[in-house]
Scaffold this motif. Structure first.
Motif, mmCIF file in Angstrom:
data_model
loop_
_atom_site.group_PDB
_atom_site.id
_atom_site.type_symbol
_atom_site.label_atom_id
_atom_site.label_comp_id
_atom_site.label_asym_id
_atom_site.label_seq_id
_atom_site.Cartn_x
_atom_site.Cartn_y
_atom_site.Cartn_z
ATOM 1 N N MET A 1 77.266 33.081 -32.679
ATOM 2 C CA MET A 1 75.857 33.415 -32.613
ATOM 3 C C MET A 1 75.670 34.521 -31.576
ATOM 4 S SD MET A 1 74.317 30.129 -30.531
ATOM 5 C CE MET A 1 72.763 30.966 -30.166
ATOM 6 N N PRO A 2 74.612 35.282 -31.663
ATOM 7 C CA PRO A 2 74.382 36.366 -30.700
ATOM 8 C C PRO A 2 74.260 35.823 -29.284
ATOM 9 C CG PRO A 2 72.961 36.615 -32.622
ATOM 10 C CD PRO A 2 73.614 35.278 -32.748
ATOM 11 N N GLY A 3 74.824 36.547 -28.338
ATOM 12 C CA GLY A 3 74.755 36.152 -26.941
ATOM 13 C C GLY A 3 75.889 35.259 -26.476
ATOM 14 N N VAL A 4 76.750 34.845 -27.383
ATOM 15 C CA VAL A 4 77.903 34.013 -27.027
ATOM 16 C C VAL A 4 79.147 34.891 -27.008
ATOM 17 C CG1 VAL A 4 79.362 32.078 -27.708
ATOM 18 C CG2 VAL A 4 76.883 31.918 -27.947
ATOM 19 N N GLU A 5 79.799 34.958 -25.867
ATOM 20 C CA GLU A 5 80.975 35.811 -25.703
ATOM 21 C C GLU A 5 82.288 35.048 -25.826
ATOM 22 O OE1 GLU A 5 80.469 37.686 -21.949
ATOM 23 O OE2 GLU A 5 78.532 38.592 -22.469
ATOM 24 N N ALA A 6 82.292 33.789 -25.469
ATOM 25 C CA ALA A 6 83.515 32.984 -25.560
ATOM 26 C C ALA A 6 83.146 31.527 -25.690
ATOM 27 C CB ALA A 6 84.407 33.198 -24.337
ATOM 28 N N VAL A 7 83.898 30.809 -26.519
ATOM 29 C CA VAL A 7 83.693 29.378 -26.723
ATOM 30 C C VAL A 7 85.048 28.686 -26.594
ATOM 31 C CG1 VAL A 7 82.964 27.562 -28.309
ATOM 32 C CG2 VAL A 7 81.723 29.740 -28.242
ATOM 33 N N ALA A 130 69.033 24.946 -30.082
ATOM 34 C CA ALA A 130 68.608 25.132 -31.470
ATOM 35 C C ALA A 130 69.811 25.164 -32.405
ATOM 36 C CB ALA A 130 67.804 26.425 -31.593
ATOM 37 N N ALA A 131 70.899 25.802 -31.959
ATOM 38 C CA ALA A 131 72.110 25.850 -32.775
ATOM 39 C C ALA A 131 72.735 24.474 -32.910
ATOM 40 C CB ALA A 131 73.114 26.821 -32.158
ATOM 41 N N ALA A 132 72.563 23.614 -31.893
ATOM 42 C CA ALA A 132 73.133 22.266 -31.926
ATOM 43 C C ALA A 132 72.160 21.265 -32.521
ATOM 44 C CB ALA A 132 73.516 21.827 -30.516
ATOM 45 N N GLY A 133 71.062 21.721 -33.113
ATOM 46 C CA GLY A 133 70.040 20.830 -33.649
ATOM 47 C C GLY A 133 70.554 19.764 -34.588
ATOM 48 N N PRO A 134 71.466 20.080 -35.533
ATOM 49 C CA PRO A 134 71.943 19.039 -36.463
ATOM 50 C C PRO A 134 72.762 17.941 -35.776
ATOM 51 C CG PRO A 134 72.376 21.252 -37.311
ATOM 52 C CD PRO A 134 71.962 21.411 -35.892
ATOM 53 N N PHE A 135 73.100 18.125 -34.494
ATOM 54 C CA PHE A 135 73.938 17.153 -33.788
ATOM 55 C C PHE A 135 73.170 16.634 -32.578
ATOM 56 C CE2 PHE A 135 76.521 20.467 -35.716
ATOM 57 C CZ PHE A 135 77.319 19.721 -36.574
ATOM 58 N N PRO A 136 72.321 15.614 -32.756
ATOM 59 C CA PRO A 136 71.445 15.152 -31.666
ATOM 60 C C PRO A 136 72.202 14.573 -30.479
ATOM 61 C CG PRO A 136 71.376 13.633 -33.534
ATOM 62 C CD PRO A 136 72.128 14.839 -34.001
#
Length: 286
Positions: A1-7, A130-136
């Motif tokens: 997603m935009p704004g994420v440089e490393a995970v 918001a990106a983690a929304g499906p995983f409460p």
């Protein structure tokens, strides 16, 4: 997603290198240097790939591993893989002794799901939430919140350790008091004889105080030396430096409590023994 440089996914396990057991973390190799800083002293985390491993200084010294060499690693299900060492780091206590590619480690553990995911970049918490929304069940924590959670966990563990230590000290104190009381009470004929030859009760008690002081000083010296030697060896093995630390106030409190117990456990039985009839105590059979 935009704004994420490393995970970086993190999967924790325990592995073996020969007969030695090491805590390990499976991590995403790409961009690892952006999310973790284990204080690399040789090599680089940028060289991490699917067939590589980074090791702590302790693991490197134990297994004689060096950057560019190989290290056989036995994973959780018993499979052994040979990985190339690309980095040696200092902070093994915080990051585990081995950093493995998450794909290698996760395929050999019973729970391959990441316990945490480290994210570096400019994305805001709201965007990540918001990106983690499906995983409460997913919690989005900033650096300060993560430090607070880890501090609370460490505090809980410390409280358990303090309770266990308190029980050990309590039982040790009971044993010391019992020994001193019995040793002092067993000398009642000696005290009676001293009184019959002209020694006053005050002089006998003063003699006992000096004896107790000598025992306390000897015990504190020997106990401190044994504790320092043990902790120095542990510190050298865990951190590479033989610099054990003891909080000064805690140390003084333990020494003071031990000295107080010693004097009380000697003075009270002595006073009771001195109240007995001297002639009768000398003539009494043990």
């Amino acid at each position: 997603m935009p704004g994420v440089e490393a995970v970086t996914e993190v999967v924790r396990s325990t592995v073996y290198c020969g007969p030695d057991r090491f805590p390990a973390q499976g991590v995403t190799p790409r961009g690892l240097g952006r999310t973790m800083d284990p204080k690399v002293t040789a090599g680089s985390l940028d060289a991490m790939g699917e067939d590589t491993v980074a090791v702590s200084r302790l693991a490197a010294d134990t297994r004689k591993a060096a950057v560019g060499g190989t290290l056989p690693v036995t994973l959780g299900d018993g499979d052994t893989v040979t990985l190339r060492v690309v980095a040696v780091y200092e902070h093994g206590l915080g990051f585990g002794d081995l950093l493995l590619p998450v794909g290698v480690l996760a395929a050999h553990v019973d729970n391959p799901l990441a316990s945490s995911v480290l994210v570096a970049g400019t994305a805001t918490r709201e965007e990540l939430a918001a990106a983690a929304g499906p995983f409460p069940a997913v919690r989005i924590l900033g650096r300060a919140e993560l430090d607070a959670v880890r501090g609370a966990q460490a505090g809980s563990q410390a409280q358990v350790n303090y309770v266990a230590m308190g029980l050990i000290i309590a039982f040790t104190g009971i044993a010391v008091v019992n020994t001193l009381v019995m040793a002092t009470t067993a000398r009642r004929r000696e005290f009676a004889l001293l009184r019959l030859i002209g020694t006053t009760g005050r002089q006998v008690r003063a003699m006992l105080r000096w004896e107790t002081l000598m025992v306390v000083l000897l015990s504190v010296g020997l106990g401190s030396a044994v504790a320092y030697a043990t902790l120095a060896a542990y510190s050298a093995g865990m951190t590479g430096a033989a610099r054990p630390y003891a909080p000064p106030l805690t140390y003084l409190g333990v020494v003071g409590a031990a000295a107080l117990l010693a004097f009380v456990a000697t003075a009270l039985p002595a006073r009771l023994a001195l109240r007995a009839d001297a002639a009768g105590a000398v003539g009494a059979r043990e």
